[in-house]
Design a protein around this motif. Structure first.
Motif, short mmCIF file in Angstrom:
data_model
loop_
_atom_site.label_atom_id
_atom_site.label_comp_id
_atom_site.label_asym_id
_atom_site.label_seq_id
_atom_site.Cartn_x
_atom_site.Cartn_y
_atom_site.Cartn_z
N ALA A 24 -30.42 -39.70 -11.34
CA ALA A 24 -31.31 -40.44 -11.96
C ALA A 24 -32.71 -40.55 -11.49
O ALA A 24 -33.67 -40.63 -12.13
CB ALA A 24 -30.66 -42.08 -11.81
N GLY A 25 -32.77 -40.21 -10.16
CA GLY A 25 -34.14 -40.08 -9.61
C GLY A 25 -34.85 -38.89 -10.09
O GLY A 25 -36.05 -38.91 -10.40
N LYS A 26 -34.17 -37.92 -10.40
CA LYS A 26 -34.90 -36.49 -11.01
C LYS A 26 -35.30 -36.81 -12.22
O LYS A 26 -36.19 -36.42 -12.94
CB LYS A 26 -33.82 -35.31 -11.09
N LEU A 27 -34.48 -37.91 -13.03
CA LEU A 27 -35.10 -37.94 -14.30
C LEU A 27 -35.83 -39.00 -14.70
O LEU A 27 -36.48 -39.34 -15.84
CB LEU A 27 -33.65 -38.38 -15.34
N ASP A 28 -36.16 -39.90 -13.70
CA ASP A 28 -36.77 -40.93 -13.62
C ASP A 28 -38.54 -40.85 -14.11
O ASP A 28 -39.26 -40.14 -13.68
CB ASP A 28 -37.08 -41.71 -12.33
N GLY A 29 -38.60 -41.25 -15.37
CA GLY A 29 -39.93 -41.50 -16.08
C GLY A 29 -40.20 -39.92 -16.52
O GLY A 29 -41.62 -39.60 -16.97
N LYS A 30 -39.56 -38.94 -16.80
CA LYS A 30 -39.43 -37.69 -17.19
C LYS A 30 -39.10 -37.67 -18.75
O LYS A 30 -38.44 -38.50 -19.01
CB LYS A 30 -38.80 -36.58 -16.42
N TYR A 31 -39.62 -36.68 -19.67
CA TYR A 31 -39.23 -36.44 -20.55
C TYR A 31 -38.14 -35.43 -20.60
O TYR A 31 -38.14 -34.34 -19.95
CB TYR A 31 -40.28 -35.57 -21.49
N VAL A 32 -36.96 -35.74 -21.00
CA VAL A 32 -35.73 -34.99 -20.73
C VAL A 32 -35.26 -34.19 -22.14
O VAL A 32 -35.21 -34.94 -23.35
CB VAL A 32 -34.40 -35.82 -20.20
N GLU B 142 -46.52 -32.16 -27.48
CA GLU B 142 -45.58 -31.69 -26.67
C GLU B 142 -45.92 -32.13 -25.01
O GLU B 142 -47.19 -32.39 -24.54
CB GLU B 142 -45.53 -30.29 -26.44
N PRO B 143 -44.96 -32.68 -24.60
CA PRO B 143 -45.43 -33.19 -23.12
C PRO B 143 -45.67 -32.25 -22.15
O PRO B 143 -45.12 -30.86 -22.54
CB PRO B 143 -44.04 -33.84 -22.89
N LYS B 144 -46.21 -32.35 -21.36
CA LYS B 144 -46.81 -31.36 -20.13
C LYS B 144 -45.32 -30.85 -19.69
O LYS B 144 -44.43 -31.52 -19.26
CB LYS B 144 -47.58 -31.71 -19.42
N ASP B 145 -45.19 -29.41 -19.20
CA ASP B 145 -44.18 -29.06 -18.24
C ASP B 145 -44.02 -29.75 -16.96
O ASP B 145 -42.71 -30.04 -16.69
CB ASP B 145 -44.58 -27.53 -17.87
N SER B 146 -44.97 -30.16 -16.29
CA SER B 146 -44.79 -31.15 -15.12
C SER B 146 -44.08 -32.47 -15.61
O SER B 146 -43.58 -33.14 -14.59
CB SER B 146 -45.95 -31.25 -14.46
N GLU B 147 -43.89 -32.77 -16.64
CA GLU B 147 -43.40 -34.03 -16.88
C GLU B 147 -42.17 -33.89 -17.80
O GLU B 147 -41.53 -35.01 -18.22
CB GLU B 147 -44.31 -34.89 -18.26
N THR B 148 -41.65 -32.63 -17.95
CA THR B 148 -40.32 -32.26 -18.68
C THR B 148 -39.27 -31.92 -17.88
O THR B 148 -39.48 -31.03 -16.80
CB THR B 148 -40.67 -31.25 -19.56
N VAL B 149 -38.13 -32.39 -18.09
CA VAL B 149 -36.90 -31.90 -17.28
C VAL B 149 -35.87 -31.08 -18.56
O VAL B 149 -35.65 -31.56 -19.46
CB VAL B 149 -35.95 -32.93 -16.75
N ASP B 150 -35.31 -29.76 -18.27
CA ASP B 150 -34.62 -29.35 -19.34
C ASP B 150 -33.27 -29.17 -18.71
O ASP B 150 -33.28 -28.06 -17.58
CB ASP B 150 -35.16 -28.01 -19.86
N TYR B 151 -32.40 -29.87 -18.98
CA TYR B 151 -30.96 -29.63 -18.39
C TYR B 151 -30.15 -28.70 -19.04
O TYR B 151 -28.57 -28.52 -18.71
CB TYR B 151 -30.18 -31.01 -18.57
N GLY B 152 -30.64 -28.07 -19.89
CA GLY B 152 -29.70 -26.87 -20.53
C GLY B 152 -28.79 -27.42 -21.51
O GLY B 152 -29.18 -27.93 -22.58
N LYS B 153 -27.45 -27.11 -21.52
CA LYS B 153 -26.55 -27.30 -22.51
C LYS B 153 -25.99 -28.69 -22.55
O LYS B 153 -25.78 -29.23 -23.89
CB LYS B 153 -25.37 -26.54 -22.32
#
Length: 247
Positions: free
Chosen positions: A130-138, A231-242
């Protein structure tokens, strides 16, 4: 001072003075459709057809209000167009943002939202995730169950197609007003099948919908007003894959 005429002319003059000075006077006739787009004089089924056509032809819209589906209530505030959407959704799990650009769907929420999602999934919280995802564009994977669930909130055609429906026998229910715009209201089954306020100014866009069986109320605005999606900035984005950690 100008003298007031006598007899019939005197009554006409008084009526005009009353309209100018203090609004409509009892007994003075007025046409509620004067100066409108004319749909207020049409049968309810024709009005519904025209408002659907107007909505289908629009390039963008802002939609806000509540939708109840599958026993869950969602509060929406979305700006939609054919190529994507942006806005927020509030549910039992909390508030989260949605951004779709083409086929790419992003979900943005705080740690509390993701913790709640974990609890609903397996009864346990994962504070580190949850901390990794907080406030990020997932970035939501297209194969994830959440993609189908949430992308519907960002698809203008799908969303309007599913919402702008009245059930049962259609009828008109008088002239009203929505956010300062004159409207004609149409109903399904005398209101139990929903009500829809249609603009009498400009194109006959739908402006307010009360869904059947208390399934939510929505307002529509900013019809055909263009807006940009970035598009959100790379620093604001998390890609969790599948798959997301809590789908």
């Amino acid at each position: 001072m100008t003298a007031i005429p006598q007899g019939r002319n005197r009554r006409t003059a008084l009526c005009v003075l009353a309209v100018v000075g203090a609004g409509l006077l009892g007994g003075c006739s007025s046409d509620p459709d004067a100066g409108t787009n004319g749909v207020g004089k049409l049968p309810a089924a024709t009005i519904q057809s025209k408002t659907r056509a107007a909505a289908d032809s629009a390039g963008a819209v802002r939609l806000s209000g509540t939708v109840v589906t599958n026993g869950r209530t969602y509060r929406l505030d979305m700006r939609l167009k054919s190529g994507g959407a942006t806005g927020s959704v509030t549910s039992k799990a909390g508030a989260f943002g949605l951004l779709r650009i083409g086929e790419r769907l992003y979900l943005k929420a705080d740690a509390e939202f993701w913790n709640h999602a974990d609890e609903e999934k397996d009864g346990d919280k994962d504070d580190s995730a949850a901390g990794k995802l907080d406030g990020k564009y997932v970035k939501v994977p297209s194969g994830d169950p959440a993609y189908k669930k949430f992308s519907g909130f960002t698809d203008m055609d799908v969303l309007l197609g599913g919402l702008l429906t009245l059930h049962g026998s259609l009828a008109t229910d008088g002239h009203h007003e929505q956010a300062g715009t004159r409207t004609i209201r149409i109903t399904g089954d005398k209101g139990s099948g929903g009500t829809l306020d249609v603009s009498l100014e400009g194109k006959p866009y739908p402006l307010r919908l009360d869904r059947a069986a208390g399934a939510g109320s929505l307002t529509f605005s900013s019809w055909d007003k263009a807006f940009r999606l970035s598009e959100p900035k790379d620093s604001e984005t998390v890609d969790y894959g599948k798959q997301l950690p809590a789908s």
